[in-house]
Scaffold this motif. Structure first.
Motif, PDB file in Angstrom:
ATOM      1  N   TYR A   4       0.828  -1.211   0.000  1.00  0.00           N
ATOM      2  CA  TYR A   4       0.000   0.000   0.000  1.00  0.00           C
ATOM      3  C   TYR A   4       0.863   1.262   0.000  1.00  0.00           C
ATOM      4  CZ  TYR A   4      -3.221   3.630   1.363  1.00  0.00           C
ATOM      5  OH  TYR A   4      -3.934   4.799   1.395  1.00  0.00           O
ATOM      6  N   LYS A   5       1.885   1.298   0.816  1.00  0.00           N
ATOM      7  CA  LYS A   5       2.764   2.471   0.859  1.00  0.00           C
ATOM      8  C   LYS A   5       3.398   2.727  -0.510  1.00  0.00           C
ATOM      9  CE  LYS A   5       4.284   1.977   5.662  1.00  0.00           C
ATOM     10  NZ  LYS A   5       5.469   1.684   6.503  1.00  0.00           N
ATOM     11  N   LYS A   6       3.814   1.674  -1.178  1.00  0.00           N
ATOM     12  CA  LYS A   6       4.480   1.814  -2.473  1.00  0.00           C
ATOM     13  C   LYS A   6       3.521   2.308  -3.548  1.00  0.00           C
ATOM     14  CE  LYS A   6       7.035  -0.671  -5.982  1.00  0.00           C
ATOM     15  NZ  LYS A   6       7.628  -1.912  -6.428  1.00  0.00           N
ATOM     16  N   HIS A   7       2.258   1.868  -3.494  1.00  0.00           N
ATOM     17  CA  HIS A   7       1.340   2.118  -4.605  1.00  0.00           C
ATOM     18  C   HIS A   7       0.214   3.100  -4.314  1.00  0.00           C
ATOM     19  CE1 HIS A   7       3.142  -0.896  -7.158  1.00  0.00           C
ATOM     20  NE2 HIS A   7       3.113  -1.755  -6.151  1.00  0.00           N
ATOM     21  N   ARG A   8       0.123   3.649  -3.142  1.00  0.00           N
ATOM     22  CA  ARG A   8      -1.062   4.448  -2.788  1.00  0.00           C
ATOM     23  C   ARG A   8      -1.246   5.686  -3.665  1.00  0.00           C
ATOM     24  NH1 ARG A   8      -0.661   7.990   2.548  1.00  0.00           N
ATOM     25  NH2 ARG A   8       0.886   9.411   1.742  1.00  0.00           N
ATOM     26  N   GLU A   9      -0.210   6.187  -4.287  1.00  0.00           N
ATOM     27  CA  GLU A   9      -0.333   7.342  -5.181  1.00  0.00           C
ATOM     28  C   GLU A   9      -0.445   6.935  -6.653  1.00  0.00           C
ATOM     29  OE1 GLU A   9      -0.968  10.405  -4.281  1.00  0.00           O
ATOM     30  OE2 GLU A   9      -0.876   9.795  -2.184  1.00  0.00           O
ATOM     31  N   ASP A  10      -0.367   5.635  -6.929  1.00  0.00           N
ATOM     32  CA  ASP A  10      -0.541   5.162  -8.300  1.00  0.00           C
ATOM     33  C   ASP A  10      -2.008   5.299  -8.693  1.00  0.00           C
ATOM     34  OD1 ASP A  10       2.121   4.527  -8.247  1.00  0.00           O
ATOM     35  OD2 ASP A  10       1.841   2.362  -8.154  1.00  0.00           O
TER      36      ASP A  10
END
Length: 108
Positions: free
Chosen positions: A66-72
């Motif tokens: 989630y941290k890695k992709h939350r702005e994707d």
């Protein structure tokens, strides 16, 4: 007008996943997957309103994902509820600090 929400449940424990899905089906269309690779495929191909995320998954840590992709694009506007057996305060605080909507400790 269709008010149903699209819910993606990421849970690698079959019994817990089935129970969560059964409850969520009252509110919308639910997809249950058991790993983050499958979840990524679904998230990129369909719009979801809600993600119910286990943290301790076999293929990867759910919160790290989630941290890695939350702005994707595929995750940016999706509400996220954590549902995990991890009851440590540090993990809960870390989740809330990264804009998780709610943190549920299993068994719920």
């Amino acid at each position: 007008m269709n008010n149903q929400v699209n819910i993606l449940i990421i849970e690698d424990e079959p019994v817990a996943g089935g129970l969560i899905k059964k409850v969520c089906e009252e509110f919308g269309h639910c997809v249950l997957v058991n790993n983050l690779a499958k979840a990524t495929t679904y998230l990129k191909s369909k719009k979801f309103d809600l993600l119910i995320l286990d943290l301790n998954l076999e293929d990867r840590d759910g919160l790290a994902f989630y941290k890695k992709h939350r702005e994707d694009d595929f995750l940016r506007n999706v509400k996220v509820i954590v549902c995990t057996a991890d009851d440590t305060e540090a993990r809960m605080i870390d989740s809330y600090n990264h804009h998780i909507e709610n943190y549920l400790i299993k068994p719920v």
